[in-house]
Design a protein around this motif. Structure first.
Motif, short mmCIF file in Angstrom:
data_model
loop_
_atom_site.label_atom_id
_atom_site.label_comp_id
_atom_site.label_asym_id
_atom_site.label_seq_id
_atom_site.Cartn_x
_atom_site.Cartn_y
_atom_site.Cartn_z
N HIS A 1 0.83 -1.21 0.00
CA HIS A 1 0.00 0.00 0.00
C HIS A 1 0.86 1.26 0.00
CE1 HIS A 1 -4.20 -1.42 0.49
NE2 HIS A 1 -3.56 -2.53 0.84
N ARG A 2 1.95 1.24 0.77
CA ARG A 2 2.85 2.39 0.79
C ARG A 2 3.47 2.63 -0.58
NH1 ARG A 2 7.68 3.97 0.56
NH2 ARG A 2 8.57 1.91 0.36
N LEU A 3 3.91 1.57 -1.23
CA LEU A 3 4.51 1.69 -2.56
C LEU A 3 3.50 2.26 -3.57
CD1 LEU A 3 6.41 -1.70 -2.66
CD2 LEU A 3 7.49 0.57 -2.76
N MET A 4 2.28 1.75 -3.53
CA MET A 4 1.28 2.21 -4.49
C MET A 4 0.84 3.64 -4.19
SD MET A 4 1.04 -0.11 -6.73
CE MET A 4 2.78 -0.27 -6.45
N THR A 5 0.78 4.00 -2.91
CA THR A 5 0.45 5.38 -2.55
C THR A 5 1.53 6.32 -3.03
OG1 THR A 5 -0.82 4.67 -0.63
CG2 THR A 5 -0.01 6.93 -0.60
N GLU A 6 2.77 5.92 -2.86
CA GLU A 6 3.89 6.73 -3.33
C GLU A 6 3.82 6.92 -4.85
OE1 GLU A 6 8.38 5.52 -3.67
OE2 GLU A 6 7.97 6.10 -1.59
N LEU A 7 3.52 5.84 -5.57
CA LEU A 7 3.42 5.91 -7.03
C LEU A 7 2.25 6.80 -7.45
CD1 LEU A 7 4.38 4.94 -9.82
CD2 LEU A 7 2.82 2.99 -9.55
N ALA A 8 1.09 6.62 -6.82
CA ALA A 8 -0.08 7.43 -7.16
C ALA A 8 0.16 8.91 -6.85
CB ALA A 8 -1.31 6.92 -6.41
N THR A 9 0.84 9.18 -5.74
CA THR A 9 1.15 10.57 -5.37
C THR A 9 2.07 11.19 -6.41
OG1 THR A 9 0.88 10.08 -3.04
CG2 THR A 9 2.18 12.03 -3.58
N VAL B 1 8.53 9.54 -14.78
CA VAL B 1 7.51 8.49 -14.65
C VAL B 1 8.18 7.11 -14.60
CG1 VAL B 1 5.56 7.36 -15.81
CG2 VAL B 1 5.69 9.86 -15.71
N SER B 2 9.16 6.90 -15.45
CA SER B 2 9.86 5.63 -15.49
C SER B 2 10.56 5.33 -14.17
CB SER B 2 10.87 5.63 -16.64
OG SER B 2 11.58 4.41 -16.68
N ARG B 3 11.21 6.34 -13.59
CA ARG B 3 11.88 6.14 -12.30
C ARG B 3 10.88 5.76 -11.21
NH1 ARG B 3 15.28 10.15 -14.23
NH2 ARG B 3 13.95 11.81 -13.42
N GLY B 4 9.72 6.41 -11.21
CA GLY B 4 8.70 6.08 -10.22
C GLY B 4 8.18 4.67 -10.38
N LEU B 5 7.94 4.26 -11.62
CA LEU B 5 7.47 2.90 -11.88
C LEU B 5 8.54 1.88 -11.50
CD1 LEU B 5 5.69 3.38 -15.31
CD2 LEU B 5 4.62 2.76 -13.14
N THR B 6 9.78 2.18 -11.80
CA THR B 6 10.87 1.28 -11.46
C THR B 6 10.99 1.12 -9.95
OG1 THR B 6 12.08 1.81 -13.49
CG2 THR B 6 13.38 0.92 -11.65
N ARG B 7 10.87 2.23 -9.21
CA ARG B 7 10.91 2.14 -7.74
C ARG B 7 9.79 1.25 -7.22
NH1 ARG B 7 12.33 7.53 -7.85
NH2 ARG B 7 10.17 8.16 -7.69
N ALA B 8 8.58 1.43 -7.76
CA ALA B 8 7.43 0.63 -7.32
C ALA B 8 7.63 -0.84 -7.66
CB ALA B 8 6.14 1.16 -7.94
N ARG B 9 8.07 -1.14 -8.88
CA ARG B 9 8.30 -2.53 -9.27
C ARG B 9 9.39 -3.18 -8.42
NH1 ARG B 9 8.69 -0.70 -14.86
NH2 ARG B 9 6.62 -0.79 -15.74
N ARG B 10 10.47 -2.45 -8.20
CA ARG B 10 11.57 -2.98 -7.38
C ARG B 10 11.07 -3.24 -5.95
NH1 ARG B 10 16.44 0.54 -8.29
NH2 ARG B 10 14.66 1.83 -8.23
N GLY B 11 10.28 -2.33 -5.42
CA GLY B 11 9.72 -2.52 -4.08
C GLY B 11 8.81 -3.73 -4.01
N MET B 12 7.98 -3.90 -5.03
CA MET B 12 7.08 -5.06 -5.06
C MET B 12 7.89 -6.36 -5.13
SD MET B 12 3.88 -4.26 -4.89
CE MET B 12 3.01 -5.61 -5.66
#
Length: 99
Positions: free
Chosen positions: A19-27, A63-74
């Motif tokens: 949830h934290r990762l997705m909130t960070e990405l959505a923000t 956008v790519s960096r944010g997606l990469t952070r979220a994917r790496r976190g997942m």
């Protein structure tokens, strides 16, 4: 192919992190949209076509960096969940249920 862990492998802390990762990405997406597309359409800051190209590339990189952070976190959450699940099954001497 990426195979997510069994739902039983995920603990409450794992869901909290997801949830934290997705909130960070959505923000991040909301901030980018507010800055670059306040009316729902991209509005470059520069009138120069060449500058707009660089601005677009920078936007895509953000956008790519944010997606990469979220994917790496997942992946990190899922890897740790698998490891914790494996450790729990070893500690209790039980076999995990078949997939």
């Amino acid at each position: 192919m990426h195979v997510p862990p069994r739902p039983s492998a995920l603990l409450e802390d794992d869901f909290t992190e997801i949830h934290r990762l997705m909130t960070e990405l959505a923000t991040m997406c909301g901030r980018i949209a507010a800055e670059h597309a306040p009316q729902g359409q991209w509005q470059p800051h520069s009138a120069s076509i060449l500058s707009q190209r660089y601005e677009a590339a920078a936007l895509l990189a953000d956008v790519s960096r944010g997606l990469t952070r979220a994917r790496r976190g997942m992946r990190r959450v899922e890897t740790l969940a698998r490891q914790k699940f494996h450790d729990r099954t070893l500690a209790t001497g039980t076999q995990p249920p078949p997939p």
